[in-house]
Design a protein around this motif. Structure first.
Motif, short mmCIF file in Angstrom:
data_model
loop_
_atom_site.label_atom_id
_atom_site.label_comp_id
_atom_site.label_asym_id
_atom_site.label_seq_id
_atom_site.Cartn_x
_atom_site.Cartn_y
_atom_site.Cartn_z
N ARG A 135 8.44 -40.32 37.66
CA ARG A 135 8.25 -41.57 36.91
C ARG A 135 9.03 -41.55 35.60
N GLY A 136 9.03 -40.41 34.94
CA GLY A 136 9.77 -40.32 33.69
C GLY A 136 11.26 -40.48 33.90
N ALA A 137 11.79 -39.90 34.97
CA ALA A 137 13.23 -39.93 35.21
C ALA A 137 13.71 -41.29 35.68
N LEU A 138 12.94 -41.94 36.55
CA LEU A 138 13.41 -43.16 37.23
C LEU A 138 12.69 -44.43 36.82
N GLY A 139 11.56 -44.31 36.14
CA GLY A 139 10.76 -45.51 35.93
C GLY A 139 10.31 -46.05 37.27
N LEU A 140 10.59 -47.34 37.51
CA LEU A 140 10.23 -47.96 38.79
C LEU A 140 11.45 -48.14 39.70
N LEU A 141 12.61 -47.61 39.29
CA LEU A 141 13.82 -47.78 40.07
C LEU A 141 13.86 -46.83 41.26
N ASP A 142 14.58 -47.21 42.30
CA ASP A 142 14.80 -46.31 43.43
C ASP A 142 15.76 -45.21 43.02
N GLY A 143 15.54 -44.02 43.55
CA GLY A 143 16.44 -42.90 43.25
C GLY A 143 15.80 -41.58 43.63
N ALA A 144 16.43 -40.51 43.20
CA ALA A 144 15.98 -39.17 43.57
C ALA A 144 15.93 -38.28 42.34
N LEU A 145 15.16 -37.21 42.47
CA LEU A 145 14.99 -36.26 41.38
C LEU A 145 15.14 -34.84 41.91
N ILE A 146 15.93 -34.05 41.21
CA ILE A 146 15.97 -32.60 41.40
C ILE A 146 15.41 -32.00 40.12
N HIS A 147 14.27 -31.31 40.25
CA HIS A 147 13.69 -30.65 39.08
C HIS A 147 13.85 -29.16 39.24
N SER A 148 14.53 -28.54 38.29
CA SER A 148 14.68 -27.09 38.29
C SER A 148 14.41 -26.56 36.90
N GLY A 149 13.21 -26.04 36.75
CA GLY A 149 12.84 -25.34 35.53
C GLY A 149 12.44 -23.94 35.94
N THR A 150 11.33 -23.45 35.41
CA THR A 150 10.80 -22.19 35.91
C THR A 150 10.55 -22.30 37.41
N GLY A 151 10.00 -23.45 37.84
CA GLY A 151 9.83 -23.77 39.25
C GLY A 151 10.79 -24.88 39.66
N SER A 152 10.67 -25.33 40.90
CA SER A 152 11.53 -26.42 41.36
C SER A 152 10.77 -27.32 42.33
N LYS B 158 28.36 -37.01 42.75
CA LYS B 158 28.89 -38.36 42.58
C LYS B 158 27.82 -39.36 42.17
N ASN B 159 26.56 -39.03 42.43
CA ASN B 159 25.47 -39.97 42.16
C ASN B 159 24.56 -39.53 41.02
N LEU B 160 24.98 -38.51 40.26
CA LEU B 160 24.17 -38.07 39.14
C LEU B 160 24.08 -39.14 38.06
N ARG B 161 22.87 -39.33 37.55
CA ARG B 161 22.62 -40.26 36.46
C ARG B 161 21.72 -39.58 35.45
N SER B 162 21.84 -39.96 34.20
CA SER B 162 20.93 -39.42 33.19
C SER B 162 19.52 -39.92 33.45
N ALA B 163 18.55 -39.04 33.28
CA ALA B 163 17.16 -39.44 33.43
C ALA B 163 16.78 -40.44 32.35
N ALA B 164 16.00 -41.45 32.73
CA ALA B 164 15.57 -42.46 31.76
C ALA B 164 14.64 -41.85 30.72
N GLY B 165 13.87 -40.85 31.13
CA GLY B 165 12.93 -40.20 30.22
C GLY B 165 12.55 -38.84 30.76
N SER B 166 11.73 -38.16 30.01
CA SER B 166 11.32 -36.80 30.35
C SER B 166 10.00 -36.83 31.13
N PRO B 167 9.59 -35.68 31.69
CA PRO B 167 8.29 -35.63 32.36
C PRO B 167 7.12 -36.03 31.46
N ILE B 168 7.16 -35.68 30.19
CA ILE B 168 6.05 -36.10 29.32
C ILE B 168 6.06 -37.61 29.13
#
Length: 292
Positions: free
Chosen positions: A109-126, A264-274
């Motif tokens: 939700r933080g990354a995309l808001g209500l828009l369609d798209g995908a998320l790759i999260h890689s921190g300590t976990g993934s 080719k489809n990377l976009r900046s996240a709209a916001g952070s997980p918090i």
């Protein structure tokens, strides 16, 4: 001091490296950060950090800690499993109106808001998420023991495992394997470290592995992770043309190494997980009001 008529909500984003907390209203935003809050690794240590954060948050808002109990709260916690963790978690925090989920919905939700798209999260976990036509699908996030492929912890742990393969002569020694072997004082030192290490300890090695991308060991791990990332997104319903956001502490290091269709489809996240957790906290607050 905050005015409780100002629609305040409380949000927590707890991960394997750090935990972020926010007390937010439409007019103001108060945030603090504390240490690891990994409920899979140690739920009581996670609760301790969360309570330290709640106390700090109350202090910044000029509140007695108990006054936060009046605020609707949403917790996004890495590795949270309701059947296993919910009762202990609710008993361990001084809050009355709280919704707890794992960290995936808030990150998406933080990354995309209500828009369609995908998320790759890689921190300590993934983990991975795809949002399309108001539907959300997730994969990964199973923790460092059996999952979290392509996470910081996975990169660090896998690199050390390959050092041991090189020690056995199964693969060629490289600059990276020699560096890590020397750092820990040989195989015995690596085993001693691994036996006491937490996911965040393994994860601390990941930036070094990625920074040596021309090393055969690093290249091998990077290629494996990139293929895994794309495979998960495709499985979840992502297709070329849909934006892909990267989140997590390792994300900035990973971007140059992803497969071409994903890059080719990377976009900046709209916001952070918090930020996502704050939005979900506001939605939860509306649910609470309706229920009352």
């Amino acid at each position: 001091m905050i005015d409780f008529a100002d629609q305040w909500v409380l949000a927590v984003d707890g991960g394997g490296t750090r935990c972020r907390l926010a007390l937010s209203s439409p007019a103001a935003d108060i945030r603090v950060e504390v240490g690891s809050a990994n409920v899979t690794t140690d739920i009581y240590a996670a609760l301790s950090e969360i309570n330290v954060g709640l106390k700090a948050l109350a202090g910044k808002a000029n509140l007695a800690p108990g006054e936060l109990a009046r605020v609707p709260a949403y917790f996004a916690l890495a590795g949270f499993q309701a059947d296993r963790d919910r009762e202990r978690l609710l008993d361990g925090v001084p809050l009355r109106r709280i919704k707890v989920e794992d960290d995936r919905p808030a990150a998406l939700r933080g990354a995309l808001g209500l828009l369609d798209g995908a998320l790759i999260h890689s921190g300590t976990g993934s983990f991975f998420g795809v949002q399309a036509d108001a539907k959300k699908r997730f994969s990964g996030g199973w923790g460092a023991v059996l999952g979290d492929f392509g996470s910081a912890a996975w990169f660090g742990k896998s690199a050390l495992a390959l050092v041991l393969d090189a020690e056995d002569g199964l693969i060629e020694q490289t600059v990276l394997t020699k560096t890590l072997k020397d750092r820990y004082g040989g195989a015995a030192g690596i085993l001693a470290f691994a036996n006491r290490a937490r996911p965040a300890d393994f994860g601390a090695l990941a930036p070094e592995v990625l920074s040596q991308s021309d090393d055969p060991i690093s290249e091998r791990l990077i290629d494996q992770a990139a293929v895994h990332f794309q495979g998960n997104l495709l499985h979840l319903g992502w297709s070329a043309g849909m934006p892909v956001c990267l989140t997590g502490g390792l994300a900035p290091h990973l971007a140059p190494f992803l497969t071409e269709p994903v890059c080719k489809n990377l976009r900046s996240a709209a916001g952070s997980p918090i930020d996502g957790a704050i939005t979900l906290a506001r939605e939860f607050a509306k649910e609470v009001q309706v229920a009352c």
